[in-house]
Scaffold this active site. Structure first.
Site, PDB file in Angstrom:
ATOM      1  N   ILE A   1     -25.718 -12.060  -1.782  1.00 49.17           N
ATOM      2  CA  ILE A   1     -26.974 -11.333  -1.972  1.00 49.17           C
ATOM      3  C   ILE A   1     -26.490  -9.895  -2.134  1.00 49.17           C
ATOM      4  O   ILE A   1     -26.105  -9.246  -1.163  1.00 49.17           O
ATOM      5  CB  ILE A   1     -27.931 -11.487  -0.772  1.00 49.17           C
ATOM      6  CG1 ILE A   1     -28.346 -12.948  -0.592  1.00 49.17           C
ATOM      7  CG2 ILE A   1     -29.160 -10.582  -0.976  1.00 49.17           C
ATOM      8  CD1 ILE A   1     -29.210 -13.215   0.628  1.00 49.17           C
ATOM      9  N   PRO A   2     -26.445  -9.393  -3.371  1.00 46.18           N
ATOM     10  CA  PRO A   2     -25.658  -8.191  -3.699  1.00 46.18           C
ATOM     11  C   PRO A   2     -26.277  -6.861  -3.273  1.00 46.18           C
ATOM     12  O   PRO A   2     -26.577  -5.996  -4.104  1.00 46.18           O
ATOM     13  CB  PRO A   2     -25.523  -8.296  -5.215  1.00 46.18           C
ATOM     14  CG  PRO A   2     -26.793  -8.969  -5.632  1.00 46.18           C
ATOM     15  CD  PRO A   2     -27.080  -9.964  -4.542  1.00 46.18           C
ATOM     16  N   CYS A   3     -26.415  -6.670  -1.984  1.00 48.58           N
ATOM     17  CA  CYS A   3     -27.004  -5.425  -1.478  1.00 48.58           C
ATOM     18  C   CYS A   3     -26.154  -4.205  -1.827  1.00 48.58           C
ATOM     19  O   CYS A   3     -26.659  -3.087  -1.835  1.00 48.58           O
ATOM     20  CB  CYS A   3     -27.247  -5.525   0.023  1.00 48.58           C
ATOM     21  SG  CYS A   3     -25.820  -6.010   0.996  1.00 48.58           S
ATOM     22  N   HIS A   4     -24.879  -4.415  -2.170  1.00 45.46           N
ATOM     23  CA  HIS A   4     -24.027  -3.297  -2.584  1.00 45.46           C
ATOM     24  C   HIS A   4     -24.483  -2.692  -3.909  1.00 45.46           C
ATOM     25  O   HIS A   4     -24.115  -1.565  -4.232  1.00 45.46           O
ATOM     26  CB  HIS A   4     -22.556  -3.746  -2.686  1.00 45.46           C
ATOM     27  CG  HIS A   4     -22.315  -4.832  -3.679  1.00 45.46           C
ATOM     28  ND1 HIS A   4     -22.540  -6.173  -3.375  1.00 45.46           N
ATOM     29  CD2 HIS A   4     -21.886  -4.801  -4.960  1.00 45.46           C
ATOM     30  CE1 HIS A   4     -22.231  -6.903  -4.442  1.00 45.46           C
ATOM     31  NE2 HIS A   4     -21.843  -6.093  -5.412  1.00 45.46           N
ATOM     32  N   ARG A   5     -25.292  -3.418  -4.669  1.00 45.75           N
ATOM     33  CA  ARG A   5     -25.763  -2.928  -5.967  1.00 45.75           C
ATOM     34  C   ARG A   5     -26.959  -1.994  -5.853  1.00 45.75           C
ATOM     35  O   ARG A   5     -27.473  -1.509  -6.863  1.00 45.75           O
ATOM     36  CB  ARG A   5     -26.117  -4.117  -6.871  1.00 45.75           C
ATOM     37  CG  ARG A   5     -24.913  -4.978  -7.201  1.00 45.75           C
ATOM     38  CD  ARG A   5     -25.275  -6.153  -8.084  1.00 45.75           C
ATOM     39  NE  ARG A   5     -24.138  -7.059  -8.199  1.00 45.75           N
ATOM     40  CZ  ARG A   5     -24.241  -8.360  -8.436  1.00 45.75           C
ATOM     41  NH1 ARG A   5     -25.439  -8.906  -8.614  1.00 45.75           N
ATOM     42  NH2 ARG A   5     -23.158  -9.111  -8.508  1.00 45.75           N
TER      43      ARG A   5
END
Length: 162
Positions: A122-126
């Protein structure tokens, strides 16, 4: 209560601990060192390890895993929206708050994003600040920067994301 299993993966951003049950991936956490994993692993954890390895090799751009992150209804909604941010792209906390239907809830979006139990997948870094700056990441800003640069380097040529 269903049994949980876990395994460790060495990655360019440090050790990752993957936790799951017999059907779903429950969490990915950043660890300081490897521990002893479960003696038997369900297929979902083997598949999760393989897909993360492919991601770090620059091969995998999307994950195909059954996820069961625990969180409030609002957190679940935000994580679903974050999952829609494509590999190599970014969105702002404000963008996600607008998509959620709560334009003024940018701070709540940031808090929900910070509680994401399955980072990278779940790409919260984006998700970045409205000013284009890297802000907040439970795994640390250096990891966030590395993940964004990794995706940028493995994507078609485009402008700097941040």
């Amino acid at each position: 209560m269903e049994n949980t299993f876990f395994t460790y993966l060495s990655s360019p951003v440090g050790w990752l601990k993957l936790t799951g049950n017999s059907n779903s991936l429950l969490s990915v956490s950043f660890e300081e060192m490897e521990g002893d994993g479960s003696s038997e692993l369900p297929p979902i954890l083997k598949k999760s390890r393989r897909q993360l390895e492919e991601y770090f090799e620059g091969i995998r751009k999307e994950f195909d895993l059954k996820l069961s992150p625990e969180g409030t209804d609002f957190q679940q909604k935000i994580w679903k929206l974050v999952t829609n941010v494509s590999y190599g792209k970014t969105a702002t906390y404000h963008d996600i708050s607008v998509q959620s239907g709560s334009e003024k809830s940018t701070r709540a979006v940031g808090l929900a994003n910070g509680k994401n139990p399955i980072p990278i997948i779940i790409p919260c870094h984006r998700i970045i600040g409205s000013n284009g700056k890297l802000t907040g990441y439970a795994g640390g800003l250096e990891r966030k920067r590395w993940l964004l640069l990794h995706e940028q380097q493995n994507s078609p040529k485009q402008d700097m994301l941040f």
